[in-house]
Write a protein that holds these residues in place. Sequence first.
Motif, short mmCIF file in Angstrom:
data_model
loop_
_atom_site.label_atom_id
_atom_site.label_comp_id
_atom_site.label_asym_id
_atom_site.label_seq_id
_atom_site.Cartn_x
_atom_site.Cartn_y
_atom_site.Cartn_z
N PRO A 188 0.88 -1.28 0.16
CA PRO A 188 -0.13 -0.06 0.13
C PRO A 188 0.90 1.34 0.06
O PRO A 188 0.62 2.20 -0.72
CB PRO A 188 -0.63 0.02 1.12
N ASN A 189 2.01 1.10 0.95
CA ASN A 189 2.75 2.30 0.69
C ASN A 189 3.44 2.97 -0.55
O ASN A 189 3.49 3.84 -0.91
CB ASN A 189 4.02 2.22 1.85
N LEU A 190 3.83 1.69 -1.31
CA LEU A 190 4.57 1.90 -2.61
C LEU A 190 3.47 2.36 -3.55
O LEU A 190 3.70 3.40 -4.33
CB LEU A 190 4.97 0.48 -2.93
N LEU A 191 2.35 2.06 -3.44
CA LEU A 191 1.15 2.55 -4.30
C LEU A 191 0.85 4.03 -3.75
O LEU A 191 0.72 4.94 -4.78
CB LEU A 191 -0.18 1.59 -4.00
N THR A 192 1.11 4.33 -2.80
CA THR A 192 0.65 5.73 -2.09
C THR A 192 2.03 6.55 -2.76
O THR A 192 1.65 7.86 -3.37
CB THR A 192 0.86 5.78 -0.83
N LEU A 193 3.19 6.03 -2.92
CA LEU A 193 4.19 6.85 -3.27
C LEU A 193 4.05 7.04 -4.83
O LEU A 193 4.68 7.99 -5.29
CB LEU A 193 5.72 6.06 -2.88
N HIS A 206 -4.66 -6.57 4.79
CA HIS A 206 -4.77 -6.62 6.01
C HIS A 206 -3.41 -5.85 6.64
O HIS A 206 -2.82 -6.37 7.70
CB HIS A 206 -4.84 -7.92 6.97
N CYS A 207 -2.79 -4.84 6.09
CA CYS A 207 -1.73 -4.15 6.35
C CYS A 207 -1.82 -2.79 6.47
O CYS A 207 -0.86 -1.98 6.15
CB CYS A 207 -0.53 -4.69 5.45
N ALA A 208 -3.00 -2.29 6.94
CA ALA A 208 -3.28 -0.79 7.03
C ALA A 208 -2.20 -0.34 8.40
O ALA A 208 -2.27 -1.27 9.24
CB ALA A 208 -4.82 -0.55 7.41
N SER A 209 -1.86 0.93 8.30
CA SER A 209 -0.78 1.39 9.31
C SER A 209 -1.07 2.69 9.69
O SER A 209 -1.34 3.50 8.58
CB SER A 209 0.63 0.77 9.07
N PRO A 210 -0.76 3.33 10.80
CA PRO A 210 -0.64 4.52 10.97
C PRO A 210 0.03 5.57 10.03
O PRO A 210 -0.25 6.49 9.57
CB PRO A 210 -0.28 4.77 12.30
N ILE A 211 1.13 5.10 9.55
CA ILE A 211 2.16 5.59 8.56
C ILE A 211 1.43 5.66 7.40
O ILE A 211 1.70 6.75 6.76
CB ILE A 211 3.64 4.84 8.66
N GLY A 212 0.91 4.72 7.17
CA GLY A 212 0.14 4.64 5.54
C GLY A 212 -1.02 5.86 5.63
O GLY A 212 -1.09 6.33 4.55
N VAL A 213 -1.67 5.88 6.56
CA VAL A 213 -2.64 7.23 6.80
C VAL A 213 -1.88 8.37 6.66
O VAL A 213 -2.66 9.19 5.78
CB VAL A 213 -3.49 6.80 8.07
N GLN A 214 -0.96 8.57 7.28
CA GLN A 214 -0.27 9.94 7.36
C GLN A 214 0.52 10.30 5.86
O GLN A 214 0.47 11.04 5.08
CB GLN A 214 0.75 9.99 8.21
N LEU A 215 0.89 8.94 5.22
CA LEU A 215 1.53 9.32 4.10
C LEU A 215 0.62 9.58 2.91
O LEU A 215 0.73 10.05 1.94
CB LEU A 215 2.21 7.89 3.71
N ASP A 216 -0.52 8.91 3.11
CA ASP A 216 -1.79 9.04 2.12
C ASP A 216 -2.15 10.32 2.10
O ASP A 216 -2.16 11.00 0.71
CB ASP A 216 -2.84 8.19 2.42
N SER A 217 -2.29 10.97 3.09
CA SER A 217 -2.65 12.46 3.26
C SER A 217 -1.71 13.40 2.67
O SER A 217 -1.83 14.47 1.76
CB SER A 217 -2.91 12.93 4.53
N LEU A 218 -0.29 13.13 2.85
CA LEU A 218 0.65 13.67 2.23
C LEU A 218 0.95 13.83 0.79
O LEU A 218 1.01 14.81 -0.01
CB LEU A 218 2.19 13.40 2.74
N ALA A 219 0.72 12.39 0.40
CA ALA A 219 0.53 12.26 -1.09
C ALA A 219 -0.67 13.14 -1.73
O ALA A 219 -0.34 13.66 -2.76
CB ALA A 219 0.64 10.97 -1.46
N ASP A 220 -1.85 13.13 -1.09
CA ASP A 220 -2.92 13.65 -1.66
C ASP A 220 -2.85 15.14 -1.55
O ASP A 220 -3.34 15.86 -2.50
CB ASP A 220 -4.22 13.24 -0.82
N MET A 221 -2.09 15.86 -0.64
CA MET A 221 -1.88 17.00 -0.59
C MET A 221 -1.02 17.71 -1.86
O MET A 221 -1.31 18.80 -2.30
CB MET A 221 -0.86 17.47 0.64
#
Length: 250
Positions: free
Chosen positions: A21-26, A70-85
């Motif tokens: 998920p984090n790689l997709l967010t990146l 099933h690998c949601a994480s707090p860092i993923g939530v924050q990273l998603d918002s930073l990318a969306d910004m």
Amino acid sequence: MPIIKVLNCDRRMKVRFFTVPNLLTLGNLLCGSYAAVVLIADHNLPTAMLLIVAAALFDFCDGFAARLLHCASPIGVQLDSLADMVSFGLVPSLALYTLYDTAPALFDLGDGITSAARLLTLVVVAFSALRLAKFNIDDTQHTEFCGLPTPANALLCLSLGVLAHNGTLVIHKEVILLLAVLTALLLISPIRMFALKFKSFGWRGNELRYSFIAVSVVLAAVFGFAAVPAIIALYIAVSTVRWAINSRKK
């Protein structure tokens, strides 16, 4: 003493950076970053639009992958918002800023006022930051959104920019400023907007989602790319009517 304990706990916390998920967010972030580059360097609205569509796909897939694996994480939530910004906050603001430069004016207010008014397009990036910050602390937005989602706003601004760039649509400077202010207010509005998230794929409970998708497909088939801003406008209108009706019932 409590502060020291928290710091020690943070040091022991293991953070997994490179999950799927984090790689997709990146991927979302990189598409948005390059879209910003082509807008600033080349004023290339069509390429920026394609990159934002790709960013939106990455944005959809990262959440889907997090739930599936099933690998949601707090860092993923924050990273998603930073990318969306970047992708859905900065880029639409830059698109309106770029479009304003070549758009005709309805009124001659002089070069000084006209140039200064251009800065008003940056209100979109500021209100996008507020929208995303609120989303991170609002537990009521799992099944629906409060305010216009930033990806929808980005697609609206970029699609209008491309239509104007291609000569399909004439948008005056004053309209661009009005659009910037209106979308900025929609981003932080209390209007509850439905999400295209399916908990199940049956008709029951998904009537609005399936109906909206069907109408969107028809509009896209008939009008092609020109249907994009119409679909976003329809999404806003349907959500607003739905919210007004539900608010009245309550």
